[in-house]
Design a protein around this motif. Structure first.
Motif, PDB file in Angstrom:
ATOM      1  N   THR A  65       2.204 -10.760  -5.220  1.00  0.00           N
ATOM      2  CA  THR A  65       3.225  -9.695  -5.300  1.00  0.00           C
ATOM      3  C   THR A  65       4.650 -10.205  -5.517  1.00  0.00           C
ATOM      4  OG1 THR A  65       3.242  -9.591  -2.875  1.00  0.00           O
ATOM      5  CG2 THR A  65       1.897  -7.946  -4.012  1.00  0.00           C
ATOM      6  N   TYR A  89      -0.069  -8.941  -9.228  1.00  0.00           N
ATOM      7  CA  TYR A  89      -0.132  -7.477  -9.182  1.00  0.00           C
ATOM      8  C   TYR A  89       1.151  -6.779  -9.614  1.00  0.00           C
ATOM      9  CZ  TYR A  89      -4.708  -6.956  -6.978  1.00  0.00           C
ATOM     10  OH  TYR A  89      -6.054  -6.923  -6.736  1.00  0.00           O
ATOM     11  N   PHE A 118     -11.460  -7.437 -12.650  1.00  0.00           N
ATOM     12  CA  PHE A 118     -12.398  -6.829 -11.701  1.00  0.00           C
ATOM     13  C   PHE A 118     -12.508  -5.349 -12.033  1.00  0.00           C
ATOM     14  CE2 PHE A 118      -8.117  -6.806  -9.934  1.00  0.00           C
ATOM     15  CZ  PHE A 118      -7.919  -5.450  -9.679  1.00  0.00           C
ATOM     16  N   PRO A 160     -13.094   3.703  -8.379  1.00  0.00           N
ATOM     17  CA  PRO A 160     -12.379   4.795  -9.061  1.00  0.00           C
ATOM     18  C   PRO A 160     -12.155   4.528 -10.546  1.00  0.00           C
ATOM     19  CG  PRO A 160     -11.183   4.075  -7.107  1.00  0.00           C
ATOM     20  CD  PRO A 160     -12.292   3.106  -7.304  1.00  0.00           C
ATOM     21  N   GLU A 161     -12.016   3.245 -10.913  1.00  0.00           N
ATOM     22  CA  GLU A 161     -11.812   2.919 -12.327  1.00  0.00           C
ATOM     23  C   GLU A 161     -13.118   3.045 -13.104  1.00  0.00           C
ATOM     24  OE1 GLU A 161      -9.103   2.388 -13.998  1.00  0.00           O
ATOM     25  OE2 GLU A 161      -7.682   2.290 -12.330  1.00  0.00           O
ATOM     26  N   GLU A 212      -1.942   7.216  -0.165  1.00  0.00           N
ATOM     27  CA  GLU A 212      -2.870   6.194  -0.680  1.00  0.00           C
ATOM     28  C   GLU A 212      -2.177   4.839  -0.801  1.00  0.00           C
ATOM     29  OE1 GLU A 212      -5.059   7.259  -4.213  1.00  0.00           O
ATOM     30  OE2 GLU A 212      -6.024   5.276  -4.283  1.00  0.00           O
ATOM     31  N   GLY A 258      -2.211   1.007  -2.185  1.00  0.00           N
ATOM     32  CA  GLY A 258      -2.774   0.267  -3.323  1.00  0.00           C
ATOM     33  C   GLY A 258      -3.437   1.236  -4.285  1.00  0.00           C
ATOM     34  N   ALA A 259      -2.692   2.275  -4.649  1.00  0.00           N
ATOM     35  CA  ALA A 259      -3.272   3.380  -5.436  1.00  0.00           C
ATOM     36  C   ALA A 259      -3.498   3.025  -6.896  1.00  0.00           C
ATOM     37  CB  ALA A 259      -2.363   4.601  -5.346  1.00  0.00           C
ATOM     38  N   GLY A 260      -2.995   1.884  -7.343  1.00  0.00           N
ATOM     39  CA  GLY A 260      -3.150   1.508  -8.746  1.00  0.00           C
ATOM     40  C   GLY A 260      -2.566   2.598  -9.642  1.00  0.00           C
ATOM     41  N   VAL A 271       1.652   4.033  -1.853  1.00  0.00           N
ATOM     42  CA  VAL A 271       2.186   2.687  -1.648  1.00  0.00           C
ATOM     43  C   VAL A 271       1.510   1.808  -2.692  1.00  0.00           C
ATOM     44  CG1 VAL A 271       2.394   0.751  -0.046  1.00  0.00           C
ATOM     45  CG2 VAL A 271       2.496   3.094   0.806  1.00  0.00           C
ATOM     46  N   ASN A 324       2.854  -2.305  -7.775  1.00  0.00           N
ATOM     47  CA  ASN A 324       3.089  -2.488  -9.213  1.00  0.00           C
ATOM     48  C   ASN A 324       3.868  -1.320  -9.818  1.00  0.00           C
ATOM     49  OD1 ASN A 324       2.649  -2.432 -12.110  1.00  0.00           O
ATOM     50  ND2 ASN A 324       1.267  -4.137 -11.736  1.00  0.00           N
ATOM     51  N   GLU A 338     -10.097  -0.836  -1.573  1.00  0.00           N
ATOM     52  CA  GLU A 338      -9.883  -2.211  -2.041  1.00  0.00           C
ATOM     53  C   GLU A 338      -8.403  -2.613  -1.957  1.00  0.00           C
ATOM     54  OE1 GLU A 338     -12.039  -4.178  -4.965  1.00  0.00           O
ATOM     55  OE2 GLU A 338     -13.415  -2.523  -5.335  1.00  0.00           O
ATOM     56  N   PHE A 339      -7.791  -2.301  -0.833  1.00  0.00           N
ATOM     57  CA  PHE A 339      -6.389  -2.653  -0.593  1.00  0.00           C
ATOM     58  C   PHE A 339      -6.289  -3.758   0.460  1.00  0.00           C
ATOM     59  CE2 PHE A 339      -2.632  -1.817   2.171  1.00  0.00           C
ATOM     60  CZ  PHE A 339      -1.649  -2.213   1.288  1.00  0.00           C
ATOM     61  N   ALA A 369      -6.762  -7.483  -0.271  1.00  0.00           N
ATOM     62  CA  ALA A 369      -5.740  -8.163  -1.084  1.00  0.00           C
ATOM     63  C   ALA A 369      -4.477  -8.479  -0.281  1.00  0.00           C
ATOM     64  CB  ALA A 369      -5.379  -7.303  -2.292  1.00  0.00           C
TER      65      ALA A 369
HETATM   66  C1  LIG Z   1      -7.947  -4.148  -6.165  1.00  0.00           C
HETATM   67  S1  LIG Z   1      -6.667  -3.108  -6.614  1.00  0.00           S
HETATM   68  C2  LIG Z   1      -7.316  -1.530  -6.133  1.00  0.00           C
HETATM   69  C3  LIG Z   1      -6.634  -0.383  -6.839  1.00  0.00           C
HETATM   70  C4  LIG Z   1      -7.203   1.002  -6.520  1.00  0.00           C
HETATM   71  N1  LIG Z   1      -7.162   1.283  -5.102  1.00  0.00           N
HETATM   72  C5  LIG Z   1      -8.605   1.118  -7.045  1.00  0.00           C
HETATM   73  O1  LIG Z   1      -9.516   1.152  -6.206  1.00  0.00           O
HETATM   74  O2  LIG Z   1      -8.779   1.157  -8.255  1.00  0.00           O
HETATM   75  C6  LIG Z   1      -5.449  -3.402  -5.360  1.00  0.00           C
HETATM   76  C7  LIG Z   1      -4.193  -2.583  -5.559  1.00  0.00           C
HETATM   77  O3  LIG Z   1      -3.319  -2.812  -4.457  1.00  0.00           O
HETATM   78  C8  LIG Z   1      -2.012  -3.087  -4.942  1.00  0.00           C
HETATM   79  N2  LIG Z   1      -1.406  -3.980  -3.970  1.00  0.00           N
HETATM   80  C9  LIG Z   1      -1.790  -5.239  -3.657  1.00  0.00           C
HETATM   81  N3  LIG Z   1      -1.027  -5.731  -2.667  1.00  0.00           N
HETATM   82  C10 LIG Z   1      -0.154  -4.760  -2.347  1.00  0.00           C
HETATM   83  C11 LIG Z   1       0.884  -4.655  -1.389  1.00  0.00           C
HETATM   84  N4  LIG Z   1       1.170  -5.666  -0.572  1.00  0.00           N
HETATM   85  N5  LIG Z   1       1.579  -3.493  -1.317  1.00  0.00           N
HETATM   86  C12 LIG Z   1       1.281  -2.456  -2.138  1.00  0.00           C
HETATM   87  N6  LIG Z   1       0.317  -2.504  -3.077  1.00  0.00           N
HETATM   88  C13 LIG Z   1      -0.396  -3.634  -3.173  1.00  0.00           C
HETATM   89  C14 LIG Z   1      -2.224  -3.729  -6.283  1.00  0.00           C
HETATM   90  O4  LIG Z   1      -1.105  -3.630  -7.141  1.00  0.00           O
HETATM   91  C15 LIG Z   1      -3.428  -2.946  -6.812  1.00  0.00           C
HETATM   92  O5  LIG Z   1      -3.040  -1.778  -7.486  1.00  0.00           O
END
Ligand SMILES: C[S@@+](CC[C@H](N)C(=O)[O-])C[C@H]1O[C@@H](n2cnc3c(N)ncnc32)[C@H](O)[C@@H]1O
Length: 392
Positions: free
Chosen positions: A30, A37, A50, A54-55, A85, A87-89, A117, A120, A156-157, A160
């Motif tokens: 980050t 990310y 990956f 949801p994708e 949400e 890590g909502a991507g 939250v 990116n 999946e937040f 990471a």
């Molecule tokens: C593996 S992706 C999952 C995205 C989404 N939740 C999905 O299932 O498709 C992890 C997401 O968390 C975000 N992310 C990772 N670390 C983060 C942080 N410290 N704060 C906010 N977002 C974060 C990334 O940018 C990414 O969009």
């Protein structure tokens, strides 16, 4: 010109000494300029590194829409209900849920707000654009702030978030040392060194290893960021539900030397996993399994009620998956392409060795009366019917 991330990490190590892996991971994932990310490159998807549920397909969003609607009703249909949400991507999960609510003509839509939250800025923009394209312009996105009622979602937040890497050293003071990142002598390559854990974290690290001491040389990840996240939830949400979906295991499994001598941390690039976590910082995803025992223990201490521990396959199966599959196969909008996409997605989403085996953990918050309605065993909340797996 700005130095690339690896050189900046090496310069920081030269200035302040070896860094805990948490600091390396924070920069690698980050860093605002060069983090994995934070840039414009799309990381999820077939052409990325990956794929997430949801994708892959809207089925999970449809399922969560049903759980959220029922949560809203059981806490008394408040005038405002917030989808929060982490890590909502680019918003695939949220948009799938909103589309499901539109198909159901669900009354929750009139109460819905959104808080996101997401590290990116490009994905945040895309999410806003996708919401604007939904019927009625989509729900309003508000800045993150404490709310009375809602649902918190982290798909999946937590995997990471930065984690410490510990190595078992039974004869040392704490029974473990910390793996830190340094620069190899006579080269610019990053390498591992063992350090004493920092004074400010050692007690919390020890606490998370309690009951499962590491054997000599065994590696284990501990995410104090993940437990801090769950501990902070009651200051964000008063009534409603928290859903954590991720690859995770109870700590006795994560620390079992027979199967987990090398821990669970992996780097991902182009759908290939590597145990080399230090190569190409900023170019690879880095993750580790979520410690479900630590998550549940911290949640309980923070006042959250644990209402379900299930798998993604069981969660989907108990939230109306059959209806959604029937609609996509035989409904008026069904096409050959959508039927094929559905078949491919189901193979991933329901297979226990793939995403079907991901952990789904649900926690409730609210008044005694609201909790009684959210945890009603005779009429379980959609998705929570599967029995709570025993903590071993
Ligand atoms: C593996 S992706 C999952 C995205 C989404 N939740 C999905 O299932 O498709 C992890 C997401 O968390 C975000 N992310 C990772 N670390 C983060 C942080 N410290 N704060 C906010 N977002 C974060 C990334 O940018 C990414 O969009």
């Amino acid at each position: 010109m700005e130095k690339h991330l690896g050189a900046r990490i090496a310069a920081e190590i030269a200035a302040t000494g070896p860094m805990p892996f948490t600091r390396f991971m924070e920069l690698a994932l980050t860093d605002p300029a060069d983090g994995y990310y934070t840039g414009p490159t799309v990381r999820a998807g077939k052409t990325g590194d990956f794929i997430t549920a949801p994708e892959l397909h809207p089925l999970l969003g449809s399922a969560i829409a049903r759980t959220a609607s029922e949560t809203w009703q059981r806490i008394g249909m408040p005038a405002s209900f917030t989808w929060i949400e982490f890590g909502a991507g680019a918003g695939a999960l949220l948009c799938a849920a909103v589309e499901q609510w539109h198909r159901d003509d669900a009354p929750i839509l009139s109460a819905l707000n959104v808080m996101i939250v997401e590290a990116n800025p490009y994905r945040r923009e895309e999410l806003q654009a996708r919401l604007r394209a939904l019927p009625g312009g989509g729900p309003q996105v508000l800045p993150l702030q404490p709310v009375q009622a809602g649902i918190v979602i982290a798909n999946e937040f937590l995997d990471a978030l930065p984690f410490h890497i510990l190595v078992g050293r039974p004869t040392s003071k704490n029974g473990f040392m910390e793996r830190c990142v340094s620069v190899a002598p006579n080269s610019a390559d990053l390498c591992w060194v063992e350090c004493e854990p920092e004074h400010s974290t050692v007690d919390r690290l020890r606490e998370q290893l309690a009951g499962n001491p590491l054997v000599e040389g065994q590696l284990a990840e501990v995410s104090l960021a993940a437990t801090a996240w769950v501990a902070a939830l009651p200051s964000l949400l008063t009534s409603g539900l928290v859903l954590v979906l991720d690859y995770g295991r109870v700590s006795s499994e994560l620390r079992d030397p027979a199967t987990r001598m090398a821990g669970t941390a992996l780097a991902y690039q182009g759908h290939r996993a590597s145990t080399n976590l230090l190569a190409e910082p900023g170019e690879r995803d880095i993750t580790a399994h979520v410690d479900l025992t630590a998550l549940r223990g911290t949640a309980a201490a923070a006042g959250l009620t644990h209402i379900a521990a299930t798998t993604q396959a069981a969660y989907l199966a108990s939230t109306g998956l059959d209806d959604e599959v029937a609609r996509l196969r035989t409904g008026p909008e069904a096409t050959l392409e959508s039927a094929l996409a559905l078949r491919g997605a189901l193979a991933h989403l329901m297979d226990p060795r793939r995403m079907g085996g991901f952990a789904v953990e649900a926690f409730a918050l609210g008044s005694t009366e609201q909790l009684a309605r959210l945890t009603d065993e005779g009429n379980p909340l959609p998705g929570t019917a599967a029995p709570i797996r025993r903590l071993v």
